[in-house]
Motif scaffolding. Structure first.
Motif: not given
Lengths: 313, 140
Positions: A3-8, A14-30
């Motif tokens: 799914s590409n829904r926000p927050g999914s 709480k883990k702000k340093p990992s936001t970039t990694a999450a975004a990367k992961k999300k992008s990679s998934s898309s």
């Protein structure tokens, strides 16, 4: 299913340093999802093209099969439409009513010479061949075939012209060209004898109007070797061929047979002498040309009454 | 396109022969390969229109439809129209071939050339239409 829904994405807020990694992961998934989608579409598209191409090839193959089947059935001796040709007509034709013949023979030459010539396509042509004779007289050689519609058309003016110089015994019978060859009503010269004090008439009807089962028509009369050579050398062996004593030839019919198609013999005969009709004009004008040609090439302008009439003397 | 041009040439010749030449007022020999027998038969015209003229029209339209710019056009109307026109040609050829083989009992080699070219056009049109991407594929 991804799914590409926000927050999914499953990452903790709480883990702000990992936001970039999450975004990367999300992008990679898309991207992976898009790639999979594209691959699916491409595969579907290829399958569709392959299917369409297969239909096309199948259609072509089907056509080849149909054409091949038609040819094979024909070669193997399959059905033929030739059986519909007039089987009842005897080779020498059926008798023509005396009143019809009287009408045809009584049309004045002046009517023929007055006929419009717009329908005349072929005229007699002078040649320098050796003299063509029979029984010590100049010979008028006619080679035709009963199946042939052009011969059917040409016999009308030829009969009219000949009766001005001599007589037939018995009179020609009536036939028509083969059904699939125009179905033109006409005479046949087969089985007749013509006598004239001026020249001889040698008719050769090469075939009947009856198919022989192999694409041709049954043979009726065979030209002599001399006739064959003359005929083939002059017009390549096509019908009709008329040779006026080796001086003049008519390599084909003088006018088109088309207006005569599918008409009864009596309907054509009734129009002979009527210059207001296409058929009457074509036959009359053709007859005038033949009479004139016979006068100059075969009969030495005899009989005078006939030849002076056609030459306007 | 080459087949269309060739077909146009042969159909043009047959049309010319239909309307001119005194030699058409003669019957050819008594054999199976007999162009005059075919071209003067009752099958040589449809509703008064010579089949040779219909052939000329067919190849002229097909020539336009086979031009490269026409093949580049993605509109379904052009693609389907070209295919339908090829099918019309195919149907006519099958009818005339049947008439030659089973009704006229003679074959005209010029007519056969036209038939072969029409079949080639049908085959190439069907194959090219099916092999090229259709409009929805282009959009996809």
């Amino acid at each position: 299913m991804p799914s590409n829904r926000p927050g999914s994405s499953g990452s903790s807020p709480k883990k702000k340093p990992s936001t970039t990694a999450a975004a990367k992961k999300k992008s990679s998934s898309s991207e992976r999802f898009a790639e999979r989608q594209a691959a699916k579409q491409q595969a579907a598209q290829q399958a569709r093209r392959a299917r369409t191409r297969a239909y096309g090839i199948a259609a072509i193959a089907l056509v080849v099969l149909v054409v091949g089947a038609l040819v094979i059935v024909k070669v193997a001796g399959g059905g033929s439409g030739s059986g519909t040709v007039d089987q009842a007509s005897p080779p020498a034709g059926t008798p023509i009513p005396a009143a019809t013949l009287t009408h045809l023979q009584s049309v004045p030459i002046s009517t023929f010479t007055a006929a419009p010539t717009s329908g005349i396509i072929t005229t007699p042509q002078s040649v320098n061949d050796p003299a063509l004779t029979a029984d010590g007289k100049p010979d008028l050689l006619y080679i035709g075939a009963e199946f042939c519609p052009h011969c059917a058309a040409e016999r009308w003016p030829l009969y009219l012209a000949l009766t001005k110089f001599g007589t037939f015994s018995p009179d020609p019978g009536k036939i028509h060209s083969a059904n699939e060859d125009g179905d033109v009503p006409t005479f046949t010269f087969y089985g007749t004898t013509y006598s004239s004090p001026y020249f001889t008439f040698t008719p050769v009807e090469a075939t009947t109007n009856k198919p022989d089962g192999s694409g041709g028509y049954t043979v009726l009369q065979t030209p002599t070797q001399a006739q064959l050579t003359l005929w083939q050398d002059t017009n390549g062996g096509s019908f009709p061929f008329v040779d006026f004593g080796g001086k003049v030839v008519l390599p084909s019919a003088q006018y088109s047979f088309v207006p005569l198609q599918n008409l009864p013999f009596s309907a054509v005969a009734a129009q002979v002498g009527q210059n207001s009709t296409q058929i009457g004009a074509d036959i009359g004008a053709s007859a005038a040309q033949l009479i004139s040609t016979i006068c100059t090439s075969l009969s030495h302008d005899q009989p005078a009454a006939v030849c002076s009439a056609v030459h306007g003397g | 396109m080459v087949a269309s041009v060739a077909g146009l040439g042969v159909a043009g010749y047959l049309t010319y022969e239909h309307f001119t030449s005194s030699s058409t007022l003669a019957c050819s020999d008594n054999s199976v390969v007999n162009c005059l027998k075919v071209t003067t038969s009752s099958y040589s015209s449809v509703a008064g229109v010579p089949v040779a003229v219909l052939g000329l029209v067919f190849f002229a339209v097909m020539l336009v439809l086979q031009l490269p710019p026409m093949w580049r056009r993605p509109e379904p109307a052009v693609r389907i129209g070209r295919l339908a026109w090829a099918v019309v040609g195919l149907g006519t050829v099958l009818y005339l071939l049947y008439a030659e083989l089973f009704s006229i009992d003679a074959i005209c080699l010029w007519c056969t050339a036209v038939h072969v070219l029409t079949l080639v056009l049908f085959g190439t049109t069907v194959y090219a239409t099916s092999a090229y991407p259709v409009l929805e594929d282009v959009d996809a």
